[in-house]
Design an enzyme around this catalytic site. Sequence first.
Site, short mmCIF file in Angstrom:
data_model
loop_
_atom_site.label_atom_id
_atom_site.label_comp_id
_atom_site.label_asym_id
_atom_site.label_seq_id
_atom_site.Cartn_x
_atom_site.Cartn_y
_atom_site.Cartn_z
CD GLN A 45 102.38 -3.75 63.14
OE1 GLN A 45 101.69 -3.29 64.02
NE2 GLN A 45 103.67 -4.03 63.30
CG HIS A 76 111.38 8.04 70.71
ND1 HIS A 76 111.24 8.46 69.40
CD2 HIS A 76 110.72 6.86 70.79
CE1 HIS A 76 110.53 7.57 68.73
NE2 HIS A 76 110.20 6.59 69.54
CG ASP A 100 110.15 4.04 65.99
OD1 ASP A 100 110.89 4.90 66.49
OD2 ASP A 100 109.27 3.46 66.65
CD GLU A 119 108.96 -4.12 66.03
OE1 GLU A 119 109.00 -3.09 66.71
OE2 GLU A 119 107.89 -4.62 65.61
CG ASP A 150 104.90 -12.50 71.16
OD1 ASP A 150 105.08 -12.45 72.38
OD2 ASP A 150 103.80 -12.34 70.61
CG ASP A 168 108.44 2.46 71.73
OD1 ASP A 168 107.35 3.03 71.80
OD2 ASP A 168 109.31 2.72 70.87
CG ASP A 171 97.03 3.50 71.17
OD1 ASP A 171 98.18 3.95 71.17
OD2 ASP A 171 96.06 4.11 70.70
N PRO A 175 95.30 -5.07 69.75
CG PRO A 175 96.24 -4.91 67.61
CD PRO A 175 95.13 -4.37 68.46
N1 AG3 Z 1 104.60 3.60 70.40
C1 AG3 Z 1 103.44 4.20 71.03
C2 AG3 Z 1 102.49 4.70 70.03
C3 AG3 Z 1 101.16 4.98 70.57
C4 AG3 Z 1 100.51 5.98 69.69
N2 AG3 Z 1 99.13 5.81 69.69
C5 AG3 Z 1 98.30 6.35 68.81
N3 AG3 Z 1 98.74 7.09 67.85
N4 AG3 Z 1 97.02 6.11 68.92
C6 AG3 Z 1 105.32 4.44 69.55
C7 AG3 Z 1 106.41 3.80 68.85
C8 AG3 Z 1 107.46 4.82 68.63
N5 AG3 Z 1 108.73 4.30 68.91
#
Ligand code: AG3
Length: 286
Positions: A45, A76, A100, A119, A150, A168, A171, A175
């Site tokens: 990405q 979080h 992160d 991750e 993965d 976590d 969207d 993907p």
């Molecule tokens: N994970 C979910 C992020 C979703 C945000 N979506 C968006 N901006 N369209 C976040 C990772 C943080 N640890």
Amino acid sequence: MSPRKKAPGAGTRRGKTEFRENQTPSSGIFFQAGRVLHSGRSAHQNIEVIENAAFGRILFLDGLVQTTERDEYFYHEMLAHPALTTHPDPRTVLIIGGGDGGLLRQCLAYPLERVVLCEIDPDVIEVSRAYFPWLEAGLQDRRVELVLSDADEFTGRTKESFDVILVDSSDPVGPSAVLHAEAFFRRLKERLGPEGVIAAQAGSLFFHREAFRERNAFLERLFRMARLYLGPVPTYPGGTWCYRYLSERGDPFRIFRDPPPGLCYYNRDIHEAAFALPGLLRERLD
Ligand code: AG3
């Protein structure tokens, strides 16, 4: 997300590099970049980190806001604490995604024995190590194991089970959609200890709710307890975010412990209120 110059005539923003997440083709959220700290493409990405006057450092993956220094706690805390306060004795946690480190930090405030952070993208880890100090601190903790893999593959291969699994993901479209699919939640259920609880981010109340009905149906079949809960995230699309609480034996209203001190958003009243759902979700659940 591409850095764009504001069109001429845009008042005080003229000439400033601007990052935006397009939430629909005709609307979105913008951030002026005081500095672009990182901009690159990994095997998976686009990864960008900027410095913004209002939100501090902001991490974008493929143009989607993932986390900001100043509002990360909303998301979080709400992903970590409802599960960790309602498991009778959480010792082991699996975090899916979360490179992160913001979610890891919330978990490490409990007396856990082991946290596995799974991750997929090593570049997210490297970039976050440089710009989000809580990741580096978490990775120094002896209870933490980083698995660069993965999540679908890791949960299929490991034989380990976990008291709490926190998803976590990004969207529930594009993907990351596999991390919201039935097959994935089946595998997570197999990796869950007997009193285990899963909390998973489920997307925007306003923008992603079309996907909820189908997922509710299979999750309600799969788990004795399958509930949605809500919380605000100022920088995410629509501002109100959805999470899932999934368990065989856990109950979101049976709270075993206080959360760690010093939280900014989550507390017991918020916990209880978060499970109240608006009409537009109820319609779809019924
Ligand atoms: N994970 C979910 C992020 C979703 C945000 N979506 C968006 N901006 N369209 C976040 C990772 C943080 N640890």
